[in-house]
Design a protein around this motif. Structure first.
Motif, PDB file in Angstrom:
ATOM      1  N   ALA A   1       0.360   2.157   4.688  1.00  0.00           N
ATOM      2  CA  ALA A   1      -0.030   1.882   3.611  1.00  0.00           C
ATOM      3  C   ALA A   1       0.767   3.034   1.902  1.00  0.00           C
ATOM      4  CB  ALA A   1      -0.802   1.239   3.598  1.00  0.00           C
ATOM      5  N   PHE A   2      -0.242   4.017   2.533  1.00  0.00           N
ATOM      6  CA  PHE A   2      -0.201   5.018   1.298  1.00  0.00           C
ATOM      7  C   PHE A   2      -0.080   5.860   1.589  1.00  0.00           C
ATOM      8  CE2 PHE A   2      -4.686   2.624   2.083  1.00  0.00           C
ATOM      9  CZ  PHE A   2      -5.402   2.682   0.539  1.00  0.00           C
ATOM     10  N   ASN A   3       1.072   6.019   2.552  1.00  0.00           N
ATOM     11  CA  ASN A   3       2.259   7.264   2.242  1.00  0.00           C
ATOM     12  C   ASN A   3       3.606   6.791   3.588  1.00  0.00           C
ATOM     13  OD1 ASN A   3      -0.527   8.365   3.428  1.00  0.00           O
ATOM     14  ND2 ASN A   3       0.157  10.015   2.519  1.00  0.00           N
ATOM     15  N   LYS A   4       3.830   5.565   3.412  1.00  0.00           N
ATOM     16  CA  LYS A   4       5.180   5.043   3.175  1.00  0.00           C
ATOM     17  C   LYS A   4       5.569   3.967   2.642  1.00  0.00           C
ATOM     18  CE  LYS A   4       5.339   7.442   8.184  1.00  0.00           C
ATOM     19  NZ  LYS A   4       6.193   7.846   8.768  1.00  0.00           N
ATOM     20  N   GLY A   5       4.906   3.278   1.471  1.00  0.00           N
ATOM     21  CA  GLY A   5       5.205   2.444   0.265  1.00  0.00           C
ATOM     22  C   GLY A   5       4.001   0.799   1.028  1.00  0.00           C
ATOM     23  N   ALA A   6       4.094   1.174   2.121  1.00  0.00           N
ATOM     24  CA  ALA A   6       3.260  -0.826   2.490  1.00  0.00           C
ATOM     25  C   ALA A   6       2.019  -1.126   1.944  1.00  0.00           C
ATOM     26  CB  ALA A   6       3.147  -1.142   4.178  1.00  0.00           C
ATOM     27  N   LEU A   7       2.907  -1.259   0.861  1.00  0.00           N
ATOM     28  CA  LEU A   7       1.298  -1.537  -0.232  1.00  0.00           C
ATOM     29  C   LEU A   7       1.617  -2.603  -1.533  1.00  0.00           C
ATOM     30  CD1 LEU A   7      -1.708   0.702  -1.363  1.00  0.00           C
ATOM     31  CD2 LEU A   7      -0.389  -0.668  -2.830  1.00  0.00           C
ATOM     32  N   GLY A   8       0.726  -3.671  -1.536  1.00  0.00           N
ATOM     33  CA  GLY A   8       1.097  -4.566  -2.465  1.00  0.00           C
ATOM     34  C   GLY A   8      -0.600  -4.990  -3.106  1.00  0.00           C
ATOM     35  N   MET A   9      -0.042  -5.798  -4.198  1.00  0.00           N
ATOM     36  CA  MET A   9      -1.485  -6.101  -4.926  1.00  0.00           C
ATOM     37  C   MET A   9      -1.459  -7.619  -5.166  1.00  0.00           C
ATOM     38  SD  MET A   9      -1.919  -3.378  -7.896  1.00  0.00           S
ATOM     39  CE  MET A   9      -2.301  -2.089  -7.189  1.00  0.00           C
ATOM     40  N   LEU A  10      -2.620  -8.556  -5.501  1.00  0.00           N
ATOM     41  CA  LEU A  10      -2.514 -10.100  -5.622  1.00  0.00           C
ATOM     42  C   LEU A  10      -3.997  -9.358  -6.667  1.00  0.00           C
ATOM     43  CD1 LEU A  10      -2.209 -12.448  -5.842  1.00  0.00           C
ATOM     44  CD2 LEU A  10      -3.626 -12.717  -3.493  1.00  0.00           C
ATOM     45  N   ASN A  11      -3.349  -9.998  -7.818  1.00  0.00           N
ATOM     46  CA  ASN A  11      -3.561 -10.123  -8.994  1.00  0.00           C
ATOM     47  C   ASN A  11      -4.637 -11.308  -9.504  1.00  0.00           C
ATOM     48  OD1 ASN A  11      -3.914  -7.093  -9.430  1.00  0.00           O
ATOM     49  ND2 ASN A  11      -2.435  -7.640 -11.048  1.00  0.00           N
ATOM     50  N   VAL A  12      -5.970 -11.642  -8.935  1.00  0.00           N
ATOM     51  CA  VAL A  12      -7.037 -13.035  -8.919  1.00  0.00           C
ATOM     52  C   VAL A  12      -7.692 -12.598 -11.024  1.00  0.00           C
ATOM     53  CG1 VAL A  12      -8.591 -14.156  -8.531  1.00  0.00           C
ATOM     54  CG2 VAL A  12      -6.730 -13.292  -6.940  1.00  0.00           C
ATOM     55  N   GLU A  13      -7.231 -13.549 -11.449  1.00  0.00           N
ATOM     56  CA  GLU A  13      -8.013 -14.007 -12.827  1.00  0.00           C
ATOM     57  C   GLU A  13      -9.109 -14.753 -12.547  1.00  0.00           C
ATOM     58  OE1 GLU A  13      -5.747 -13.493 -15.867  1.00  0.00           O
ATOM     59  OE2 GLU A  13      -4.890 -11.584 -16.473  1.00  0.00           O
ATOM     60  N   GLY A  14     -10.123 -14.886 -12.995  1.00  0.00           N
ATOM     61  CA  GLY A  14     -11.032 -16.102 -13.837  1.00  0.00           C
ATOM     62  C   GLY A  14     -12.257 -14.846 -13.800  1.00  0.00           C
ATOM     63  N   PRO A  15     -13.766 -16.283 -13.685  1.00  0.00           N
ATOM     64  CA  PRO A  15     -14.571 -15.549 -13.959  1.00  0.00           C
ATOM     65  C   PRO A  15     -15.092 -14.541 -12.813  1.00  0.00           C
ATOM     66  CG  PRO A  15     -14.446 -18.009 -13.590  1.00  0.00           C
ATOM     67  CD  PRO A  15     -13.151 -17.643 -13.892  1.00  0.00           C
TER      68      PRO A  15
END
Ligand SMILES: [Cu+2]
Length: 504
Positions: free
Chosen positions: A327-341
Motif C-alpha cells: 500500500a505505502f511503497n508499491k501503490g496499492a492505495l486508493g481513497m473514498l471521500n465521504v461528505e456530509g454532517p
C-alpha cells in the motif's frame, strides 16, 4: 467445471503461433466456421440488447429486466502506453483501453454473444477466458484473435457471481501481468440488494525493470515476475488512480458496494478499507452472503469479492492491500471521500488518515550516473533564462502531483489548511519568509509553536519521506500556488539544507 484436459487443450491451442497474421485484411464473412454446430433456439431468451461496458471505477447500472435476453458484448483488445506512476510509463495490454478491462454486467440466464476484436496496431494475438463461462478454456479456445481480426462466440451465463476475465494466450502470465484482466458480473435473477453507489476496483501486480518510481518507459521484467517480486501493486492500473480528485466519492448515509477483483498474476490481496467495516461480504465473488462485519477480506489472484458498507461519518477512507508495504511503497492505495454532517457519537473526529499518509511517499530514483548528467543539464539550463522558466514550470507541475499524494491530506486541496490544526500554505507569510526553513521543515518535520498569518499553531508535522528532488518540486509548487509567488526551489538548495541538518 472445466475438465483439466480441456483447459490444457485450450492452453496448447493458444500457444500455437498465429497463422493469420500481419497485413492480411480482417475476414469479411461472419458466417459460422466449419464444424460449428448449429445453435438451437433457447426458449428462455427474449429479445436482444447491447451491453453497457464501463471503465473502472464505474459500474454499469443494475439490471432491472425480469427475463433473460441475448446480450451482445463488443470488447476490443488494444496495446497502449499509459501512465503507471508519476513519470513512469508502461506498455499495457488492455481489454478496452484501460486496466482493468471494461466492466461487463449481464443477468443469470442471459445468452452472451461475445465479440473480441484485436486492434490492428497490436503486436500480439490475444484471447479471452471468462470465468463466467462453462466451456473449454472459458472462451479462450474460441476467441484466439490475431491483430486486426475479431472473433465471436456465445455462452449462456449459467452461474451468477462476480467473475474475473483475462487473456489466456501464451505466455499467459505475461499477458496477465501486462494488465489483461477485468470483471464480469452475472447478476442473480432476483438482482443484488439495492445500494446507493457501486464501484469497480481491481488489484494487479506489475513487474518493471526499474524499481518503484524509476522514471521513463519501463519494460516488463520476466525474472521479477517469476520471483513474484513486483515493483508495483496497483488498484486500477496506476499509482494514484483513486487518489485526490480521482478518489471515489459518496455521502454520509449512503450504502456503498465495491466490486473488488484481483488480476494477479501472482499476489493474493488482503483487501481492507481503513476506517470502515464491511457490513456484508460475498466471499470470493460467490452469490451466497456468508459473512458480515468483516475487517479484511481475501481476494485471490484470478478471483473477486463483493463488499458493501454504510457510511456513517464523513472523511477520507483509504482502500489498501493490508500487506502494507504494497500500500505505502508499491501503490496499492486508493481513497473514498465521504461528505456530509459529522456524527460525533460514531466518531469523535480526530483525523486518522493523515498519519497514514504522512508515510506515503515515492522514494528517490536516479542512479548516480543519471544524477550526474541531470546536474550537468541543470547547470546549462539555469544559464538560459527562457529554459529556466520552463524548468520552473516543470517543477511546479511535478510538485503539484507530489502535493496531491503527500501534503494535501493535512494542508488541504487549496492549501487552505484546517484552522487551528494544520496551518495554511496558501498566502502563508511563514512559508514565504524563509526558504531554507521551509526546506528544513519538510526534511525533518516540524513541531512547536509557530505563527502563520497571525494565527498560532502548535502541531506536529511528521518528516515526509521524499527525495531531495521531490522536495524541490513540491516546495516550488506550494511557493507558486494559491496566491503565493516565489522563485524556484532548486535541488541544490535542498541538498545543501539536507547536508547541514545531517551534520548538526
Ligand atoms: Cu493477451
Amino acid at each position: 467445471m472445466k475438465p483439466l484436459s480441456a483447459a490444457l487443450l485450450a492452453f496448447l491451442f493458444t500457444a500455437l503461433p498465429a497463422t493469420t497474421h500481419g497485413a492480411e485484411p480482417p475476414p469479411t464473412t461472419t458466417g459460422p466456421l466449419p464444424g460449428t454446430a448449429a445453435k438451437g433456439t433457447d426458449p428462455e431468451i427474449v429479445g436482444e440488447e447491447k451491453a453497457v461496458l464501463t471503465p473502472a471505477p464505474n459500474v454499469p447500472p443494475p439490471i432491472r429486466r425480469k427475463h433473460a435476453t441475448k446480450v451482445v458484448v463488443k470488447l476490443e483488445v488494444i496495446e497502449v502506453v499509459k501512465r503507471m506512476a508519476d513519470g513512469v510509463d508502461y506498455l499495457f495490454w488492455t481489454f478496452g483501453g484501460d486496466v482493468p478491462g471494461l466492466f461487463i454486467r449481464v443477468r443469470e440466464g442471459d445468452l452472451v454473444e461475445f465479440h473480441l476484436g484485436n486492434h490492428p496496431t497490436s503486436k500480439m494475438p490475444h484471447n479471452i477466458d471468462l470465468h463466467a463461462v462453462t466451456g473449454p478454456g472459458g472462451g479462450a479456445t474460441s476467441s484466439f484473435t490475431a491483430p486486426g481480426h475479431s472473433s465471436q462466440f456465445s455462452f449462456k451465463a449459467l452461474n451468477p457471481g462476480l467473475f474475473v476475465y483475462h487473456c489466456a494466450t501464451a505466455p499467459v502470465g505475461m499477458h496477465v501481468a501486462n494488465g489483461m484482466y477485468g470483471l464480469i458480473l452475472v447478476e442473480p435473477k432476483e438482482g443484488l440488494p439495492p445500494v446507493d453507489k457501486e464501484f469497480y476496483v481491481m488489484q494487479g501486480d506489475f513487474y518493471t525493470k526499474g524499481k518503484f518510481g524509476e522514471e521513463g518507459l519501463q519494460p516488463f521484467d520476466q525474472q521479477k515476475a517469476e520471483d513474484e517480486k513486483p515493483s508495483y501493486v496497483l488498484f486500477n492500473g496506476a499509482v494514484g488512480s483513486l487518489v485526490g480528485d480521482k478518489a471515489l466519492k459518496a455521502n454520509v448515509g449512503e450504502r456503498v458496494r465495491l466490486f473488488v477483483g484481483n488480476g494477479g498474476p501472482n499476489l493474493t490481496s488482503s483487501f481492507h478499507v481503513i476506517g470502515e467495516i464491511f457490513d456484508h461480504v460475498y466471499q470470493e465473488g460467490g452469490m451466497k452472503l456468508l459473512q458480515e462485519n468483516v475487517q479484511t477480506t481475501i481476494v485471490p489472484a484470478g478471483g473477486s469479492a463483493i463488499v458493501d458498507f454504510k457510511l456513517d461519518v464523513p472523511g477520507t477512507f483509504i482502500l489498501v492491500d493490508h500487506a502494507l508495504f504494497r500500500a505505502f511503497n508499491k501503490g496499492a492505495l486508493g481513497m473514498l471521500n465521504v461528505e456530509g454532517p459529522q456524527n460525533l457519537l460514531v466518531y469523535s473526529g480526530k483525523e486518522v488518515d493523515a498519519t497514514y499518509l504522512g508515510d506515503y511517499a515515492l522514494p528517490g530514483s536516479a542512479d548516480s550516473r543519471v544524477a550526474a548528467l541531470q546536474s550537468d543539464l541543470k547547470r546549462v539550463i539555469a544559464a538560459d533564462p527562457k529554459i529556466a522558466a520552463i524548468g520552473k514550470d516543470l517543477f511546479i507541475e511535478k510538485g503539484k502531483r507530489i502535493y496531491a499524494q503527500t501534503c494535501f491530506a493535512c494542508h488541504q486541496a487549496e492549501g487552505q489548511g484546517i484552522s487551528g490544526v494544520f496551518p495554511p500554505l496558501a498566502k502563508s507569510d511563514y512559508l514565504m519568509a524563509d526558504k531554507a526553513r521551509a526546506i528544513r521543515g519538510v526534511i525533518n518535520g516540524q513541531s512547536g509553536e509557530i505563527i502563520v498569518n497571525g494565527q498560532k499553531y502548535n502541531g506536529v508535522m511528521p518528516p515526509v519521506l521524499l527525495s531531495d528532488e521531490q522536495i524541490a518540486h513540491v516546495l516550488t509548487f506550494v511557493r507558486n500556488a494559491w496566491g503565493n509567488t516565489g522563485d524556484i526551489v532548486t535541488v541544490e538548495e535542498v541538498q545543501k539544507v539536507h547536508a547541514e541538518s545531517v551534520n548538526q
